[in-house]
Design a protein around this motif. Structure first.
Motif, PDB file in Angstrom:
ATOM      1  N   PHE A 118      -3.678  -6.125  19.259  1.00  0.00           N
ATOM      2  CA  PHE A 118      -4.680  -6.699  18.346  1.00  0.00           C
ATOM      3  C   PHE A 118      -5.379  -7.857  19.072  1.00  0.00           C
ATOM      4  N   ASP A 119      -6.428  -8.355  18.477  1.00  0.00           N
ATOM      5  CA  ASP A 119      -7.143  -9.452  19.146  1.00  0.00           C
ATOM      6  C   ASP A 119      -7.640 -10.414  18.073  1.00  0.00           C
ATOM      7  N   CYS A 120      -6.686 -11.050  17.371  1.00  0.00           N
ATOM      8  CA  CYS A 120      -7.057 -11.884  16.220  1.00  0.00           C
ATOM      9  C   CYS A 120      -7.807 -13.139  16.672  1.00  0.00           C
ATOM     10  N   THR A 161      -3.406 -14.304  22.972  1.00  0.00           N
ATOM     11  CA  THR A 161      -2.591 -13.275  23.616  1.00  0.00           C
ATOM     12  C   THR A 161      -3.448 -12.149  24.219  1.00  0.00           C
ATOM     13  N   ASN A 187       5.193 -10.728  20.109  1.00  0.00           N
ATOM     14  CA  ASN A 187       3.985 -11.151  19.396  1.00  0.00           C
ATOM     15  C   ASN A 187       3.878 -10.528  18.019  1.00  0.00           C
ATOM     16  N   SER A 188       4.184  -9.230  17.953  1.00  0.00           N
ATOM     17  CA  SER A 188       4.035  -8.531  16.680  1.00  0.00           C
ATOM     18  C   SER A 188       4.934  -7.300  16.704  1.00  0.00           C
ATOM     19  N   CYS A 210      -0.070  -7.685  23.146  1.00  0.00           N
ATOM     20  CA  CYS A 210      -0.432  -7.383  21.766  1.00  0.00           C
ATOM     21  C   CYS A 210      -1.747  -6.628  21.787  1.00  0.00           C
ATOM     22  N   CYS A 241      -6.165 -16.417  18.423  1.00  0.00           N
ATOM     23  CA  CYS A 241      -5.015 -16.161  19.292  1.00  0.00           C
ATOM     24  C   CYS A 241      -5.425 -15.976  20.760  1.00  0.00           C
TER      25      CYS A 241
HETATM   26  S1  SF4 Z   1      -0.112 -11.984  18.574  1.00  0.00           S
HETATM   27 FE1  SF4 Z   1      -0.394 -11.937  16.356  1.00  0.00          FE
HETATM   28  S2  SF4 Z   1      -2.163 -13.247  15.998  1.00  0.00           S
HETATM   29 FE2  SF4 Z   1      -2.166 -12.757  18.188  1.00  0.00          FE
HETATM   30  S3  SF4 Z   1      -3.492 -10.956  18.402  1.00  0.00           S
HETATM   31 FE3  SF4 Z   1      -1.394 -10.196  18.141  1.00  0.00          FE
HETATM   32  S4  SF4 Z   1      -1.164  -9.854  15.918  1.00  0.00           S
HETATM   33 FE4  SF4 Z   1      -2.968 -11.150  16.221  1.00  0.00          FE
END
Ligand code: SF4
Ligand code: B12
Length: 421
Positions: free
Chosen positions: A175-177, A182, A215-216, A173, A180
């Motif tokens: 992103f780096d929320c 991942t 994941n997304s 993924c 999370c």
């Molecule tokens: S898996 Fe979902 S929550 Fe985790 S970083 Fe990626 S978008 Fe964000």
């Protein structure tokens, strides 16, 4: 050589209907185990472990932090008998130092193209203490069709309705929320599988209903167009994590069988309201995932949030309590502020308060967790709302004539019933 692969049990969320999805990590991992190894799989959530069973090597596949305490007990029992134990899976990567204390060997990273060499080492008596491929993920093209035949499929049903099969079309993924892990697991990169391989796998699954666990599904627009276009003729129905909020993509997703999505709802803004509306306009239902306990939330905020969920008519909601999992950005910041109250991993199932909230006491947050579940489901429990979602999918399957696809016997008995006076 005989290998027993075990998925240790874990506590389900307090208040959620207890159901068990077929484990995904283990069946994907199983595809990397050489065929010369006789593999026996046990999902401890539904099966009993026979510790007296004869085997040469035990593999523990551990996904969640809260699975670890049980995984350690299971490992100790086998090791007492002189049977070596290797650990792998997400929680192994997140807790590698601690896991190594309970294992003969730990495997960190993805197993494609790598596990045959571990078996070679084992057979020549030299299995290493650590196999670490975290910084070097395999080519996504190496991911094979999961070996779902190791599952006892009859166990995966809820009141007679077959559970969804899990499958993935990509890893990582970008992103780096904040809550999370991942980013740490997948190196913040999106790694799609070749679409023809994904389609091959989907075709092989003897189930109409899937959970696409990527994941997304909002990371690469063109890839989504290609994927959904290729999926549409299969007429499968599926659940997924969030899909790119874009009308063309949502239309293609709906045509490809999107049934419902997990959608994070973190505030009561118009952005969220419109996203939910757009999904509904495309006939896609929504399971809201709501994290309780972030720094801007107090008691009133949570009450307003629950009112909002009822107002926008979410189909289902899953409330969890913010949990600072190791290697998540939130753990680093809460630790720096001295706000982590417990590292008892059994409490890390996302329904217990293990940190100091900013605007509430830990006890108040725990109370608000129960408030949220009780209020959202006041006019019908979780099982009833899930039942409604299943009715929706059955209706769509009847419309496109796929309901009996994997169950022709049912069609015959249905036809027989109808023909009786
Ligand atoms: S898996 Fe979902 S929550 Fe985790 S970083 Fe990626 S978008 Fe964000
Ligand atoms: C699918 C999924 C679920 C599914 C799992 C269904 C199932 N039965 O498999 C469901 C929906 C049940 C689920 C629930 C939860 N999840 Co979840 N989930 C995931 C997700 C998206 C994908 C996991 C996956 O299948 N990956 C793909 C497989 C193929 O990868 P893998 O398991 O790593 O396997 C590979 C290797 O590890 C290796 N391997 C695997 N096993 C073994 C064994 C051996 C011996 C060896 C050598 C190698 C090996 O081989 C495989 C192929 O390379 C991950 C995120 C992610 N990116 O991983 C979060 C994730 C695991 N979930 C997470 C969380 C927080 C949860 C919840 C606690 C809260 C929530 N609501 O999200 C709940 C559980 C609540 C409860 N108490 O009931 C966190 C983990 C946090 C933690 N440390 O515990 C993750 C990492 C996401 C995140 N937010 O950071 N989840």
């Amino acid at each position: 050589m005989k290998m027993t692969l075990i998925y240790p049990s874990w506590p389900k969320l307090d208040r959620q209907t207890e159901f068990h999805l077929p484990p995904h990590g283990p069946v994907v991992f199983a595809a990397t185990v050489p065929k010369t190894v006789e593999l026996h799989f046990i999902d401890e959530n539904l099966q009993k472990i026979d510790f007296s069973e004869n085997c040469d090597l035990v593999g523990l596949s551990v996904m969640l932090t809260c699975q670890l305490p049980r995984a350690f007990e299971v490992a100790a029992e086998f090791r007492k008998q002189g049977i070596p134990v290797i650990f792998g899976g997400i929680a192994t990567m997140l807790h590698s130092d601690e896991v190594a204390l309970h294992a003969d060997s730990i495997f960190l990273g993805e197993a494609e193209g790598r596990f045959a060499a571990v078996i070679d080492d084992f057979q020549s008596g030299g299995m290493k203490k650590v196999y670490n491929y975290m910084d070097n993920p395999p080519d996504a093209g190496l991911i094979g069709t999961a070996r779902r035949e190791i599952l006892n499929r009859e166990l995966y049903n809820y009141r007679g309705v077959q559970m969804l099969d899990l499958v993935h079309a990509s890893r990582g993924c970008k992103f780096d929320c904040f809550p999370c892990c991942t980013g740490f697991l997948g190196g913040k990169n999106f790694r799609p599988r070749p679409i023809d391989k994904v389609i091959q796998e989907l075709e092989a699954i003897q189930n109409n209903r899937l959970f696409i666990v990527d994941n997304s599904l909002s990371q690469d627009r063109q890839w989504l167009i290609d994927l959904f276009t290729a999926m549409a003729p299969l007429k499968k129905k599926w659940v997924s994590h969030p899909i790119l909020d874009d009308d063309q993509i949502l239309r293609l997703a709906a045509d490809a069988g999107a049934w419902y999505v997990y959608q994070a709802v973190f505030d009561t803004s118009d952005v969220i309201r419109n996203r939910i509306k757009r999904l509904k306009d495309h006939g896609i239902a929504i399971e809201g995932t709501i994290i309780l306990g972030t720094d801007e939330q107090d008691e009133d905020y949570i009450k307003r949030l629950v009112d909002f969920l009822l107002e926008v008519e979410l189909d289902v909601a899953e409330f969890t309590i913010l949990t600072p999992f190791p290697h998540s950005p939130i753990r680093a910041s809460l630790a720096a502020e001295g706000r982590i109250l417990s590292s008892d991993w059994l409490k890390y199932g996302a329904d217990k308060v293990v940190f100091q909230p900013k605007l509430m006491t830990p006890e108040k947050l725990q109370e608000m967790y129960h408030y949220a579940w009780n209020t959202f489901y006041a006019d019908g429990g979780h099982a009833i709302k899930m039942g409604k979602l299943f009715r929706k999918v059955i209706q769509r399957e009847m419309e496109d004539d796929t309901y009996y696809r994997y169950n022709p016997r049912m069609k015959r008995s249905f036809a027989k019933q109808k023909s009786q006076p």
